[in-house]
Design an enzyme around this catalytic site. Structure first.
Site, PDB file in Angstrom:
ATOM      1  N   LEU A 149       5.461  -5.411   2.530  1.00 59.16           N
ATOM      2  CA  LEU A 149       6.688  -5.237   3.305  1.00 59.16           C
ATOM      3  C   LEU A 149       7.542  -6.491   3.263  1.00 59.16           C
ATOM      4  O   LEU A 149       7.095  -7.576   3.632  1.00 59.16           O
ATOM      5  CB  LEU A 149       6.358  -4.876   4.760  1.00 59.16           C
ATOM      6  CG  LEU A 149       5.339  -3.737   4.963  1.00 59.16           C
ATOM      7  CD1 LEU A 149       5.267  -3.347   6.432  1.00 59.16           C
ATOM      8  CD2 LEU A 149       5.672  -2.525   4.117  1.00 59.16           C
ATOM      9  N   ASP A 152       8.833 -11.693  -0.932  1.00 59.38           N
ATOM     10  CA  ASP A 152       9.780 -12.657  -1.497  1.00 59.38           C
ATOM     11  C   ASP A 152      10.429 -12.043  -2.736  1.00 59.38           C
ATOM     12  O   ASP A 152       9.738 -11.610  -3.661  1.00 59.38           O
ATOM     13  CB  ASP A 152       9.021 -13.936  -1.879  1.00 59.38           C
ATOM     14  CG  ASP A 152       9.936 -15.083  -2.266  1.00 59.38           C
ATOM     15  OD1 ASP A 152      11.085 -14.821  -2.686  1.00 59.38           O
ATOM     16  OD2 ASP A 152       9.512 -16.245  -2.150  1.00 59.38           O
TER      17      ASP A 152
END
Length: 252
Positions: A149, A152
């Site tokens: 979730l 990066d």
């Protein structure tokens, strides 16, 4: 007798740790070498440290339960906390590379266990690099759900190899996911959303969930609402892009 000095890192009203004492960079470089213990294999993980109610002692071998959910890059643990009460009999773990954030999640879980007897015993966190050490923690086909979730985005093309969803890493995830297991991904970066979806669509061991399956899955509703990052996106009126795929047996 002097009163016991209160812990300034804990909120006086909730007893939960305060984030301002555990601030860290938004992301870490997953390719750099970090120094933390890594189990040689899943059988070397001491689960009594993580789930004392289920594994009372490291020397006892009675419990046959295994971790089924893994939140990769779990951040401050919002999703794990929500999943813990939704699936109280399912063991789950967050895997986080940043040491201060990992410490925050540990303290958060301990505080919740203390104020809610009998609850949150099925959730834990470990500091590790999941891009390197997934097979050190999970056996073949062990997991039923994996979560990625708001990872990066690593915008620069030369850094795409650092992305947590990639063709070669999906091979590892397919190894630890049982057939029928589900990968959940979400991001507020459209290009990254397209990338993750494309990687999953191209992999022979994953297929997308149908719309009706997504609507019936209670976990899908948590992808935005349960995480701190998702709540921030919602407050700012931002868009999210999700891809939810099932682990399948590849057709010959």
């Amino acid at each position: 007798m002097l009163e016991k000095e209160s812990n300034p890192t804990l909120s006086k009203s909730t007893g939960l740790p305060r984030k301002r004492f555990y601030r860290a960079r938004a992301h870490s470089n997953p390719l750099s070498d970090s120094h933390f213990p890594v189990p040689v294999s899943p059988s070397h993980v001491d689960f009594s440290l993580h789930y004392p109610q289920f594994f009372p002692s490291s020397s006892e071998v009675g419990c046959s339960k295994k971790i089924q959910f893994a939140d990769i890059g779990c951040g401050f643990g919002g999703l794990l906390i929500s999943l813990s009460t939704l699936f109280p009999e399912t063991l789950m773990i967050g895997m986080e590379l940043r040491d201060k954030v990992t410490e925050y999640v540990k303290e958060r879980i301990l505080a919740l266990r203390g104020s809610n007897p009998g609850q949150y015993q099925n959730v834990s966190v470990v500091r590790t690099n999941s891009m390197k050490y997934i097979p050190n923690y999970f056996e073949k086909g062990q997991l039923t759900k994996m979560f990625f979730l708001f990872p990066d985005p690593h915008f620069k093309e030369k850094n795409h190899r650092r992305r947590v969803i990639s063709p070669h890493l999906l091979d590892e995830y397919a190894y630890v996911l049982g057939v029928g297991g589900i990968i959940y991904t979400i991001t507020d970066v459209e290009e990254l959303g397209d990338w993750m979806k494309s990687c999953l669509e191209s992999h022979p061991m994953f297929e997308a969930l149908k719309e009706e399956e997504l609507e019936a899955d209670p976990v899908v509703k948590l992808l935005c609402s349960a995480t701190e990052e998702g709540q921030k996106v919602a407050r700012n009126g931002g868009q999210t892009f999700q891809a939810v795929f099932r682990r399948i047996v590849p057709t010959s």
